[in-house]
Design an enzyme around this catalytic site. Sequence first.
Site, short mmCIF file in Angstrom:
data_model
loop_
_atom_site.label_atom_id
_atom_site.label_comp_id
_atom_site.label_asym_id
_atom_site.label_seq_id
_atom_site.Cartn_x
_atom_site.Cartn_y
_atom_site.Cartn_z
N ALA A 1 0.99 -1.23 -0.21
CA ALA A 1 -0.08 0.08 -0.16
C ALA A 1 0.36 1.53 0.05
O ALA A 1 1.68 1.75 0.98
CB ALA A 1 -1.27 -0.31 0.79
N GLU B 1 -1.84 6.84 -2.91
CA GLU B 1 -2.28 7.71 -2.31
C GLU B 1 -4.04 8.33 -2.75
O GLU B 1 -3.48 8.67 -3.54
CB GLU B 1 -2.46 8.52 -0.93
CG GLU B 1 -1.23 7.75 -0.07
CD GLU B 1 -0.42 8.90 1.67
OE1 GLU B 1 -0.91 9.69 1.16
OE2 GLU B 1 -0.25 7.68 2.45
N GLY C 1 -3.96 12.02 -2.60
CA GLY C 1 -2.99 13.19 -3.56
C GLY C 1 -1.79 12.88 -4.39
O GLY C 1 -1.19 13.07 -4.14
N SER D 1 2.65 8.57 -8.67
CA SER D 1 3.84 8.26 -8.91
C SER D 1 4.62 8.39 -7.78
O SER D 1 5.56 8.20 -7.93
CB SER D 1 4.18 8.08 -10.20
OG SER D 1 3.60 7.00 -11.03
N THR E 1 -3.49 -3.68 -4.49
CA THR E 1 -3.60 -5.21 -5.36
C THR E 1 -3.45 -6.19 -4.22
O THR E 1 -2.41 -5.93 -3.58
CB THR E 1 -2.17 -4.92 -6.04
OG1 THR E 1 -2.18 -4.13 -6.84
CG2 THR E 1 -2.10 -6.66 -6.62
N ARG F 1 10.26 -3.45 -10.22
CA ARG F 1 10.65 -2.67 -11.58
C ARG F 1 10.65 -4.71 -12.57
O ARG F 1 9.85 -4.12 -13.15
CB ARG F 1 10.46 -1.90 -11.12
CG ARG F 1 9.90 -0.59 -10.81
CD ARG F 1 11.30 0.64 -10.78
NE ARG F 1 10.27 1.58 -10.47
CZ ARG F 1 9.80 2.84 -10.19
NH1 ARG F 1 12.02 2.75 -9.36
NH2 ARG F 1 9.36 3.34 -9.59
N GLU G 1 3.70 0.91 -10.32
CA GLU G 1 5.11 0.52 -10.08
C GLU G 1 5.55 1.17 -11.05
O GLU G 1 6.96 1.61 -10.92
CB GLU G 1 5.32 -0.96 -10.91
CG GLU G 1 5.31 -2.32 -9.69
CD GLU G 1 5.45 -2.34 -8.07
OE1 GLU G 1 6.92 -2.50 -7.66
OE2 GLU G 1 4.83 -1.93 -7.36
N THR H 1 5.16 5.18 -13.14
CA THR H 1 4.13 5.49 -14.41
C THR H 1 6.02 5.52 -15.44
O THR H 1 7.03 5.51 -15.29
CB THR H 1 3.49 5.95 -14.63
OG1 THR H 1 4.29 7.69 -14.70
CG2 THR H 1 2.02 6.10 -13.47
#
Length: 402
Positions: A133, A136, A138, A141, A167, A256, A379, A381
């Site tokens: 997690a 948020e 706000g 990435s 996820t 990644r 993970e 953009t």
Amino acid sequence: MINLELPKKMKAASNQAHQAAAQIFRPISRKYDLAEHERPVELDTMASLVEGLADAGQAASGATLGRGSDTKAPEGNVNGGNMSSLMNVIETCWGDVGLTLAIPYQGLGNSAIASVATDEQLERFGKVWASMAITEPGFGSDSAAVTTTAVLDGDEWVLNGEKIFVTAGERSTHIVVWASVDRSKGRAAIKSFVVPRDAPGLSVARLEHKLGIKASDTAVLLVEDCRIPRDNILGSPEVDTAKGFGGVMATFDNTRPLVAGMAVGVGRAALEELRRILTDAGIEISYDIPAVNQPAAAAAYLELESDWEAAQLLTIRAAWMADNKKPNSLEASMAKAKAGRMGTAVTLKAVELAGSFGYSERSLLEKWARDAKILDIFEGTQQIQQLIVARRVLGLSSAELK
């Protein structure tokens, strides 16, 4: 030099993952695409298989990434947990990306545990199912913009905040939550915490309806005065402003390449299906004739295949570097950027070249195109990866290049 020939031990595990993808994932792929949020019970046996392979040393779960569970080549190169996980995820995503993300006990949070946990914590959390997690409402990435807080109260941390796009957020047994222990000290104060599913104050606010990966649950989580044990913080609780939050960010050096591997897997699936369709239509694809002298569809296919191969090689390199204890932040972002872009381009072009058949639900091509899009987003953009690459290549800090 990297030897691209898989060791015999790793090849066997990769073949088993492919068989699972072909015999378990593909047959139920459309079922769970149409039944969003329904738990794929067929994957319970897959979880047992993965755990068995890990215990036998034939594969690696997320909680062993980078831990030196090695298979050494004659030259001394190491193929450890990262490479094993990469090879397996390529095969399972050849089957189905959403179902791969839904495999019990194989969450992205397990990679965070592997990257940052102490040996004692690895003993406690090594076999949990951990989602991660970070994002948020706000921010997306920009991981440094975390507003969720963690305050030490005696022998417990008290967490407060809201996390989105988690996820496996509803199904996992544990959540790795990113939170700040002192917001006045900026990104250096961001730490990761292992929160058990039954921790008081942790709740699921809702499940998202998505474009793709519908077999995987994506949750909004609330942590409201959520209390966890003091030693559930991953790594040191000390705030080192000179070091920043590199320890927490090291998670991405492992994850990644895995997300890039997901794109490599679904991209290969689309290419294989497209080639079958073109061959059935009488279009021959040759590697002996220049592309300009071949039918337009064949030339387009060769271009897609070369794009896929470049992404595959970058991804293998990033995982290999992690296993060999080489700094791979640049290479991990390069692989993620290239593979994420490739996955979207290859699957969408495959739909286009297959015509009405590709756009229909008679084939999985349209589903793969929908599933692939997320791999260029989560993970980090495409734009964030390019920014990281630019900073690394130019030797500039995040403050100098925004």
